[in-house]
Design a protein around this motif. Sequence first.
Motif, PDB file in Angstrom:
ATOM      1  N   PRO A 166     -11.170   4.007  -4.780  1.00  0.00           N
ATOM      2  CA  PRO A 166     -11.550   3.471  -3.770  1.00  0.00           C
ATOM      3  C   PRO A 166     -10.151   3.387  -2.793  1.00  0.00           C
ATOM      4  O   PRO A 166     -10.375   3.037  -1.356  1.00  0.00           O
ATOM      5  CB  PRO A 166     -11.824   2.044  -4.060  1.00  0.00           C
ATOM      6  N   ARG A 167      -9.061   3.171  -3.331  1.00  0.00           N
ATOM      7  CA  ARG A 167      -7.817   3.053  -2.629  1.00  0.00           C
ATOM      8  C   ARG A 167      -6.710   4.055  -3.447  1.00  0.00           C
ATOM      9  O   ARG A 167      -7.085   4.591  -4.625  1.00  0.00           O
ATOM     10  CB  ARG A 167      -7.306   1.791  -2.837  1.00  0.00           C
ATOM     11  N   GLY A 206       0.716  -1.172  -0.147  1.00  0.00           N
ATOM     12  CA  GLY A 206       0.026   0.157   0.013  1.00  0.00           C
ATOM     13  C   GLY A 206       0.785   1.368  -0.042  1.00  0.00           C
ATOM     14  O   GLY A 206       0.290   2.310  -0.285  1.00  0.00           O
ATOM     15  N   LEU A 260      -4.766  -0.338  -8.546  1.00  0.00           N
ATOM     16  CA  LEU A 260      -4.853  -0.060  -7.027  1.00  0.00           C
ATOM     17  C   LEU A 260      -4.073  -0.450  -5.971  1.00  0.00           C
ATOM     18  O   LEU A 260      -3.509  -1.564  -6.280  1.00  0.00           O
ATOM     19  CB  LEU A 260      -6.500  -0.476  -6.703  1.00  0.00           C
ATOM     20  N   HIS A 291      -2.379   7.916  -0.373  1.00  0.00           N
ATOM     21  CA  HIS A 291      -3.398   7.445   1.015  1.00  0.00           C
ATOM     22  C   HIS A 291      -4.873   7.074   0.394  1.00  0.00           C
ATOM     23  O   HIS A 291      -5.449   7.939  -0.415  1.00  0.00           O
ATOM     24  CB  HIS A 291      -3.320   8.093   2.303  1.00  0.00           C
ATOM     25  N   PRO A 292      -5.285   5.898   0.780  1.00  0.00           N
ATOM     26  CA  PRO A 292      -6.928   5.885   0.564  1.00  0.00           C
ATOM     27  C   PRO A 292      -7.738   6.908   0.633  1.00  0.00           C
ATOM     28  O   PRO A 292      -8.606   7.159  -0.070  1.00  0.00           O
ATOM     29  CB  PRO A 292      -7.143   4.601   1.337  1.00  0.00           C
ATOM     30  N   ARG A 320      -9.587   9.155  -2.259  1.00  0.00           N
ATOM     31  CA  ARG A 320     -11.160   8.709  -2.277  1.00  0.00           C
ATOM     32  C   ARG A 320     -11.595  10.321  -2.551  1.00  0.00           C
ATOM     33  O   ARG A 320     -12.811  10.276  -3.430  1.00  0.00           O
ATOM     34  CB  ARG A 320     -11.548   8.411  -1.107  1.00  0.00           C
TER      35      ARG A 320
END
Length: 345
Positions: free
Chosen positions: A277-278, A248, A311, A267-268, A272
């Motif tokens: 979504p991520r 991530g 993603l 960062h998610p 957003r």
Amino acid sequence: MSVVLAQSPALTPLLARGALLSPFKRPRPDAEFPHDRLVLAAPRIDLARLAAYERVCGFATGDDALPLTYPHVLGFPLAMRLMSRRDFPLPLLGLVHTSIDITRPGPLLATGEYELAVRVEGLAPHRRGTEATVVTELRGGGEVVWGSRSTYLARHRGSGGDGEKVERTASRADGEGRASGDRAPYARGPGQPLPAGERRRSLDDAPDAREPLPATGSGQGRAPSAGATAEGPIAEPLPAVAEWQLAGDVGRRYGAVSGDRNPIHLHPLTARLFGFPRAIAHGMWTVARCLAAHGTPDAVRVRAEFRAPVLLPGTVTYAAEGGRFELRGDEERVHVSGTVTPLGS
């Protein structure tokens, strides 16, 4: 006109200025654009930062050679300075990096003396909007020792052609992706044919954003035969070579070494805000990672196309055969495709 800079501009204020000006831009292919050629007379290559870049992208470390994709990192701040200007007609927000074409006549040394120049070559109509071509050149001894052509797409109505027939959804993403609900993030530039035998697997594969394509070859106007579509023959996927588990923090790590700290990569929560979504991986990281695995000769031309965002965290498949490579995700969706061609072959 050439504008010589004493040092590379800082990226963060350029991205902020470009974002603020974006709502006021009215893109169209016949718009005026900056004709300045920005020149960095002696770009400084930080060897520690270069080593960190090599580690993040998977290149071999410990020698004096510049990775094939690193001059793009050096030139990116100059490109952003041009594209964030008031007289650049395409909005920086929503600008999609669709392709890159790199030519390197021979190996480059990290300790060499170079001149870096970036310019906007022109605008062209695209069925989904307007596309800009940005040229980056690295010179050594008066000769071009590395060059690239990147295409960037601004999606908008009124571009003509089939693009106006497609129901559009809001897109706020930057050059590496799209907003949720818009499943057509990447497009082939005007006049760029598909590699021989390759199936079109970019924005035309999205079932909720499909648009008609002209038939190709001698069968134009006829129904496609078995094993083919109106776009051409369907090739077997390239053979899988490796499966990569992407952490991530890949976007944060690449942002630290490249300077591109766009929030959709970090960062998610910030991703957003732009409909993802991520967090998503940088497109240029995906190309660099593929080329590090594939390998390139000293004299080479590489063409790569960004087709769908990756993603994070996630799992992707690196596939390659001969001079072609792909990065695929779930359901064989192609994120990146490219070719590696030795010069003089």
